[in-house]
Design a protein around this motif. Structure first.
Motif, PDB file in Angstrom:
ATOM      1  N   LYS A   1       0.808  -1.224   0.000  1.00 32.70           N
ATOM      2  CA  LYS A   1       0.000   0.000   0.000  1.00 32.70           C
ATOM      3  C   LYS A   1       0.840   1.273   0.000  1.00 32.70           C
ATOM      4  O   LYS A   1       0.343   2.339  -0.335  1.00 32.70           O
ATOM      5  CB  LYS A   1      -0.940  -0.003   1.210  1.00 32.70           C
ATOM      6  CG  LYS A   1      -2.050  -1.024   1.046  1.00 32.70           C
ATOM      7  CD  LYS A   1      -3.034  -0.986   2.191  1.00 32.70           C
ATOM      8  CE  LYS A   1      -4.117  -2.040   1.959  1.00 32.70           C
ATOM      9  NZ  LYS A   1      -4.952  -2.236   3.145  1.00 32.70           N
ATOM     10  N   LEU A   2       2.113   1.152   0.349  1.00 30.85           N
ATOM     11  CA  LEU A   2       2.962   2.333   0.405  1.00 30.85           C
ATOM     12  C   LEU A   2       3.026   3.047  -0.943  1.00 30.85           C
ATOM     13  O   LEU A   2       3.103   4.279  -1.001  1.00 30.85           O
ATOM     14  CB  LEU A   2       4.372   1.918   0.847  1.00 30.85           C
ATOM     15  CG  LEU A   2       5.389   3.038   1.010  1.00 30.85           C
ATOM     16  CD1 LEU A   2       4.995   3.937   2.163  1.00 30.85           C
ATOM     17  CD2 LEU A   2       6.779   2.475   1.240  1.00 30.85           C
ATOM     18  N   VAL A   3       2.970   2.265  -2.032  1.00 27.27           N
ATOM     19  CA  VAL A   3       3.111   2.826  -3.378  1.00 27.27           C
ATOM     20  C   VAL A   3       2.010   3.840  -3.693  1.00 27.27           C
ATOM     21  O   VAL A   3       2.232   4.816  -4.385  1.00 27.27           O
ATOM     22  CB  VAL A   3       3.120   1.680  -4.420  1.00 27.27           C
ATOM     23  CG1 VAL A   3       3.099   2.235  -5.832  1.00 27.27           C
ATOM     24  CG2 VAL A   3       4.331   0.806  -4.215  1.00 27.27           C
ATOM     25  N   ILE A   4       0.798   3.599  -3.175  1.00 28.42           N
ATOM     26  CA  ILE A   4      -0.330   4.465  -3.520  1.00 28.42           C
ATOM     27  C   ILE A   4      -1.005   4.999  -2.256  1.00 28.42           C
ATOM     28  O   ILE A   4      -2.226   5.200  -2.239  1.00 28.42           O
ATOM     29  CB  ILE A   4      -1.363   3.721  -4.397  1.00 28.42           C
ATOM     30  CG1 ILE A   4      -1.581   2.285  -3.889  1.00 28.42           C
ATOM     31  CG2 ILE A   4      -0.926   3.638  -5.832  1.00 28.42           C
ATOM     32  CD1 ILE A   4      -2.545   2.144  -2.793  1.00 28.42           C
ATOM     33  N   TRP A   5      -0.218   5.244  -1.217  1.00 30.46           N
ATOM     34  CA  TRP A   5      -0.866   5.560   0.069  1.00 30.46           C
ATOM     35  C   TRP A   5      -1.762   6.788  -0.016  1.00 30.46           C
ATOM     36  O   TRP A   5      -2.781   6.867   0.659  1.00 30.46           O
ATOM     37  CB  TRP A   5       0.157   5.690   1.189  1.00 30.46           C
ATOM     38  CG  TRP A   5       1.100   6.855   1.098  1.00 30.46           C
ATOM     39  CD1 TRP A   5       2.348   6.835   0.565  1.00 30.46           C
ATOM     40  CD2 TRP A   5       0.894   8.190   1.546  1.00 30.46           C
ATOM     41  NE1 TRP A   5       2.925   8.064   0.641  1.00 30.46           N
ATOM     42  CE2 TRP A   5       2.057   8.924   1.239  1.00 30.46           C
ATOM     43  CE3 TRP A   5      -0.159   8.849   2.186  1.00 30.46           C
ATOM     44  CZ2 TRP A   5       2.210  10.269   1.538  1.00 30.46           C
ATOM     45  CZ3 TRP A   5      -0.013  10.205   2.485  1.00 30.46           C
ATOM     46  CH2 TRP A   5       1.153  10.907   2.160  1.00 30.46           C
TER      47      TRP A   5
ATOM     48  N   THR B   1     -10.169   5.624   5.974  1.00 33.43           N
ATOM     49  CA  THR B   1     -10.538   4.577   6.924  1.00 33.43           C
ATOM     50  C   THR B   1      -9.481   3.476   6.994  1.00 33.43           C
ATOM     51  O   THR B   1      -9.482   2.664   7.908  1.00 33.43           O
ATOM     52  CB  THR B   1     -11.875   3.951   6.516  1.00 33.43           C
ATOM     53  OG1 THR B   1     -11.794   3.618   5.131  1.00 33.43           O
ATOM     54  CG2 THR B   1     -13.030   4.897   6.758  1.00 33.43           C
ATOM     55  N   ASP B   2      -8.598   3.432   6.007  1.00 30.51           N
ATOM     56  CA  ASP B   2      -7.586   2.367   5.994  1.00 30.51           C
ATOM     57  C   ASP B   2      -6.553   2.627   7.083  1.00 30.51           C
ATOM     58  O   ASP B   2      -5.885   3.665   7.076  1.00 30.51           O
ATOM     59  CB  ASP B   2      -6.922   2.322   4.617  1.00 30.51           C
ATOM     60  CG  ASP B   2      -6.099   1.061   4.440  1.00 30.51           C
ATOM     61  OD1 ASP B   2      -5.312   0.737   5.353  1.00 30.51           O
ATOM     62  OD2 ASP B   2      -6.247   0.401   3.406  1.00 30.51           O
ATOM     63  N   PRO B   3      -6.412   1.702   8.051  1.00 28.62           N
ATOM     64  CA  PRO B   3      -5.483   1.967   9.163  1.00 28.62           C
ATOM     65  C   PRO B   3      -4.037   2.112   8.692  1.00 28.62           C
ATOM     66  O   PRO B   3      -3.230   2.734   9.377  1.00 28.62           O
ATOM     67  CB  PRO B   3      -5.645   0.739  10.061  1.00 28.62           C
ATOM     68  CG  PRO B   3      -6.273  -0.306   9.213  1.00 28.62           C
ATOM     69  CD  PRO B   3      -7.080   0.402   8.181  1.00 28.62           C
ATOM     70  N   GLN B   4      -3.676   1.542   7.540  1.00 27.52           N
ATOM     71  CA  GLN B   4      -2.293   1.616   7.086  1.00 27.52           C
ATOM     72  C   GLN B   4      -1.932   2.986   6.530  1.00 27.52           C
ATOM     73  O   GLN B   4      -0.766   3.312   6.384  1.00 27.52           O
ATOM     74  CB  GLN B   4      -2.023   0.552   6.018  1.00 27.52           C
ATOM     75  CG  GLN B   4      -1.724  -0.813   6.603  1.00 27.52           C
ATOM     76  CD  GLN B   4      -1.446  -1.797   5.502  1.00 27.52           C
ATOM     77  OE1 GLN B   4      -2.339  -2.521   5.076  1.00 27.52           O
ATOM     78  NE2 GLN B   4      -0.222  -1.817   5.022  1.00 27.52           N
TER      79      GLN B   4
END
Lengths: 289, 322, 387
Positions: C281-285, C291-294
């Protein structure tokens, strides 16, 4: 007919790579002829050609300028290499020369890694990226550039060696250095010239292939070894042999990938080298030694 | 005099090696010494070929790899006794060397270099591609340790004993080989093949013998490597490692048994001590190869000694006896 | 004479060597917690090792600036294995014999991790690897002391197949690189296909340094494949995209998470457009819903890394970032007891990291699920979240 379409595509791929191998093989051959040295650093000239062209293009986006600039730069590297690494050798046994040129290859590669890092870089193609349809197969304009420039280089070299005085002098050195000296040929100059010429050829090969393969600091080793195999397969020191060897090797690789197994592509190239070494060490076109 | 010194070197070797075993208790240094030992085995073998017989192998990592993988596959996958696997490795490497040397050594100059180079790359590709057999690029794990009469060589210290006793033995055999009648014939070979032929030396057979011999050393080193790490991956057996071995020979000195220990030791320890090695490793290796061969073709140690003695002779008004 | 001189030199060298060894006894230190790191900082895999080292140093620097963990500062000992198993083994041995060393983070590659874990397992030293290979932590029962933070290929393949199933593509051709990464990917692609009703109709490989994949692709073109899945790292997958364009192959190209970087988009050029791949997910954070906890974790990491190193953040650095944060949490609770640290790591639940949400257990020392990946598509030179 069904098998024809892939076959043609394999041939296009094989001939393009083969042409590059041929250019590198010619570089080996020219130096071998003038000095009986195998210059293991030849592959690194290819890498330097590609990366120098990419760097120049980055500063001044003109392909002709990048091409010319890179060839000139790498030719200088070739001349310096001869002057600094090979001329001072006191005891030029084959072993010493192999080790020195292998060392030179590793050194140049290491320096290139420090300059350009480990990343790959792209060079735009010479004229567009739209594939041309050739019956059932496709070919890129860059493939045509590779084949065309290789053909022109081979013809020009052949003319140089047959028609010009300098070329004839170089050939004379190759046949018999002492006799050549006796008739007033500066043999040392000829050696230097051979290193410059082969570096230029290598650089040209690198620039031609960069738009297809990207440029990266470690691209030279494998290309150098393949070009070297091509030179042996064709017959060391023979221009026609180098070209033939390169094309045979390129096509064999493509066909092996297509029909046997893609994982063993490089193994096929070196197996061919071993076979030729063992069965016909003088190469495909070489005479008995 | 010479004879006495010669004996003393072995005593010294045993004392230093034994002393280390008696007084040191850190696994890290044993592990380092074990790798030095394994590298020295390889380098002594390559030096016999390069320094004494005047032939070069640019694919010695392949024989190292064949030994390691024969041992690894036979013990981890098939379950053969490690010692038997080691012998099988020797057989595989020896046969391979014989088959390559047979045609290549009949020719002169560059041909063995090319043939071994090609062979090295082919072996490397097979190790990567034949993943069903070799475990592929991710490596082969689960290789058991060697053991002798219930004594398992499974700690760095125990392995040190095994490797360095074997190394002492191999160094002794090599020194004897070099000083024997065969050894003199080998050196004649290096100085001039025609001259050696005229003295009745069968140069081809001799070269072949040395080549196979050096492949056997490499294979033994490979088997020990596999049982030391208990895990092997193809990346240890690539072209760059072959170059590293040649660099070790050149640094230590051509045709010098003890120089091999020095060359292997220096190029194993220095990268550990100097972080400058990491990104500059290639530049350093390349520079060593070129500089030593251009300026001190007899190797760094012998070359410096030569220079020193040469100067002394000159000061005394004489010339350096070659 | 000369013999004597050589002998003299030899004695000096060996005695010197011996002295160095004997002189290096460990002085006992007590206060700081020692954490080891082994990464491929130089060598061919430096693109992994460098951001990993940076991330580790960044986090430890912050912790120490805040007064350490429960008052103990952390002492980092970082080694560079250059991607070489011999060096990884040496460094692992060195760390393992240091009684104060509480855990090791790294190595960066599967094969260096495999040789390192032989040592750390014996020494009962917790190891958190940053490499992808599933063999590192499987079976977890045997790998008691080993954990890892990188997503495994299994999850990437699951995500790809789920996506293909949704878009109703049933026949695929696979093209994998001959490295540990490619071989592991190929195994997963082949073994999971049937579960998703997918048929692998052709399979080809290419070398890491290969520069012309047209022969392989020509062969694939002759098959009935509806999509091509390419599994590789570095420049070669970009060439696959270029070669496909050259050959006029228009079926979708799916790549692996190994190319989820800006550099790949740059190398592939126009040929990159339309490529689909699973990515952390880092690529498109920025595109994640709030709502996404990451999202918060990724944002913090990306911004801090950017500010400190003036270089783009990478998922690889994220592996070490997750590992060290996990370890800090364990150290806070367990103190300097290796055994307790190990139990803490094994009991880790709902740990929100860069690479996903970790739920470790005695059976699973990776703790990630396929949800760690999102599917993205390259559009106009940017990654775009599609699933």
């Amino acid at each position: 007919m069904e098998n024809f379409a892939p076959l043609l595509q394999y041939l296009i791929s094989g001939l393009t790579n083969g042409a590059i191998y041929a250019l590198i093989a010619l570089g080996f051959g020219i130096i071998y002829n003038a000095t009986t040295i195998i210059n293991f650093a030849q592959g690194e000239m290819v890498m330097l050609g590609a990366l120098c062209a990419i760097s120049i293009y980055h500063v001044a986006p003109s392909l002709p300028l990048a091409f010319a600039g890179a060839v000139v730069l790498v030719t200088c590297v070739g001349l310096v290499f001869e002057r600094l690494a090979l001329r001072p050798v006191k005891d030029p046994t084959p072993i010493a020369l192999i080790i020195i040129t292998v060392g030179g290859a590793v050194l140049i590669k290491g320096v290139a890694m420090l300059i350009w890092g480990k990343e790959a870089y792209a060079l735009p193609p010479f004229s567009g990226n739209d594939p041309i349809h050739l019956g059932p197969a496709t070919i890129l304009p860059q493939n045509l550039w590779v084949l065309g420039i290789t053909a022109i280089s081979v013809l020009a070299l052949e003319a140089f060696f047959r028609l010009t005085l300098v070329g004839k002098a170089m050939r004379a050195c190759a046949y018999n250095t002492r006799a050549a000296r006796l008739v007033g040929i500066a043999a040392g100059r000829m050696v230097q010239l051979s290193f410059g010429l082969s570096a230029a050829l290598g650089a040209g090969a690198g620039i031609l292939i960069a738009p297809l393969t990207l440029g990266v600091y470690d691209m030279g080793t494998m290309l150098g070894l393949k070009g070297f195999s091509a030179a042996i397969i064709g017959g060391l020191g023979s221009l026609a042999g180098g070209v033939l060897g390169g094309l045979v090797l390129g096509v064999a690789e493509a066909l092996a990938t297509g029909f046997i197994s893609s994982g063993y592509r490089d193994a096929v190239a070196f197996l061919l080298l071993l076979l030729v070494l063992f069965l016909r060490p003088q190469g495909l076109v070489g005479g008995r030694k | 005099m010479t004879r006495l010194w010669f004996l003393n070197r072995w005593v010294l070797f045993a004392v230093v090696a034994g002393g280390i075993a008696a007084f040191m208790d850190q696994d890290y240094y044993y592990t380092l010494l074990n790798f030095i030992g394994i590298h020295t085995l390889l380098v002594v073998g390559l030096n016999l070929l390069l320094g004494y017989a005047g032939q070069i192998s640019l694919g010695h990592a392949a024989f190292f790899g064949l030994g390691a993988y024969t041992s690894g596959i036979l013990t981890a996958t098939v379950g053969v006794d490690p010692w038997l696997a080691l012998v099988a490795g020797l057989a595989v490497s020896g046969t391979a060397a014989f088959l390559i040397g047979l045609p290549a050594l009949k020719l002169r100059g560059y041909y063995l270099a090319m043939a071994t180079l090609g062979f090295g790359i082919i072996v490397y590709i097979i190790l990567n591609e034949a993943s069903d057999l070799t475990g592929g690029p991710s490596g082969l794990s689960g290789i058991p340790s060697l053991s002798l009469a219930g004594f398992a060589f499974n700690t760095p210290r125990r392995l040190y004993l095994l490797i360095w006793i074997l190394l002492g033995l191999i160094l002794y055999i090599s020194a004897n080989l070099v000083n024997s009648r065969t050894g003199r014939a080998i050196r004649a070979l290096h100085d001039g093949e025609a001259a050696a032929e005229s003295l009745g030396v069968d140069t081809f057979r001799l070269k072949l013998k040395i080549f196979v011999w050096s492949a056997l050393y490499a294979s033994l080193a490979g088997s020990l490597f596999a049982h030391t790490l208990n895990f092997i991956a193809p990346s240890s057996f690539g072209f760059m490692f072959s170059i590293k071995l040649v660099t070790m020979v050149v640094l230590g000195g051509m045709a010098s048994i003890w120089g091999s220990l020095l060359g292997a030791g220096a190029l194993t320890v220095l990268p550990e001590l100097l972080t400058v090695f990491h990104d500059f490793e290639m530049v350093i290796f390349g520079a060593i190869l070129m500089a030593v061969m251009i300026f001190l073709p007899r190797g760094l140690v012998r070359g410096i000694l030569d220079l020193y003695e040469n100067r002394r002779y000159k000061r005394q008004g004489g010339s350096f006896p070659v | 004479m000369k013999t004597k001189a050589i002998l003299g030199g030899l004695i000096l060298a060996l005695v010197g060597l011996g002295l160095i060894f004997l002189g290096c006894g460990d002085a006992k230190k007590t206060a700081p917690y020692v954490v080891g790191g082994i990464f491929s900082i130089s060598g061919p895999a430096s693109y992994l090792g460098e951001p990993e080292r940076n991330s580790l140093e960044m986090v430890i620097g912050e912790v120490n600036a805040k007064g350490g963990i429960n008052g103990h500062p952390i002492k980092l000992t970082i080694y560079d294995d250059e991607g070489d198993v011999t060096k990884a083994r040496l460094h692992a041995t060195k760390l393992a014999q240091d009684k104060n060393c509480l855990a090791v983070i790294g190595p960066s590659l599967t094969h260096t991790s495999m040789t390192t874990l032989e040592i750390t397992q014996k020494a009962k030293l917790p190891l958190i690897s940053c490499a992808a290979g599933s063999a590192i932590t499987a079976p977890a029962k045997d790998r008691v002391w080993v954990f890892k933070t990188a997503q495994t290929d299994k999850m990437a393949v699951e995500r790809i197949y789920q996506y293909l199933q949704k878009t109703n593509l049933k026949q695929v051709a696979i093209l994998t690189v001959s490295t540990g990464f490619g071989v592991a990917g190929k195994e997963q692609l082949l073994s999971q296909a049937s579960q998703y009703g997918i048929q692998v109709v052709a399979q080809e490989v290419f070398g890491e340094k290969d520069t012309d994949m047209t022969p392989q692709l020509t062969k694939l073109r002759g098959s009935t494949a509806q999509a091509v899945i390419c599994w590789g790292t570095g420049p070669a997958p970009a060439l696959v995209a270029k070669n496909m364009k050259q050959l006029g192959i228009t079926i979708p190209l799916v790549q692996s998470h190994g190319v989820a970087s800006k550099k790949f988009i740059e190398l592939a050029g126009d040929a990159g457009d339309g490529i689909i791949l699973p990515a952390g997910k880092l690529v498109i954070w920025q595109q994640l819903p709030d709502t996404d906890p990451q999202k918060a974790v990724c944002k913090e990491y990306a911004e801090k890394y950017h500010a400190k190193f003036k270089a783009p953040e990478s998922s690889f650095g994220g592996y070490a970032y997750d590992a060290v944060r996990m370890l800090n949490q364990a150290l806070t609770k367990a103190g300097n007891n290796r055994d307790k640290i190990r139990s803490e790591l094994e009991g880790l639940k709902n740990f929100v990291g860069i690479s996903g949400i970790f739920n470790m257990s005695p059976e699973d020392h990776n703790g990630l699920s396929p949800a760690a990946f999102v599917m993205v598509k390259i559009e106009k030179g940017e990654f775009k979240l599609i699933d």
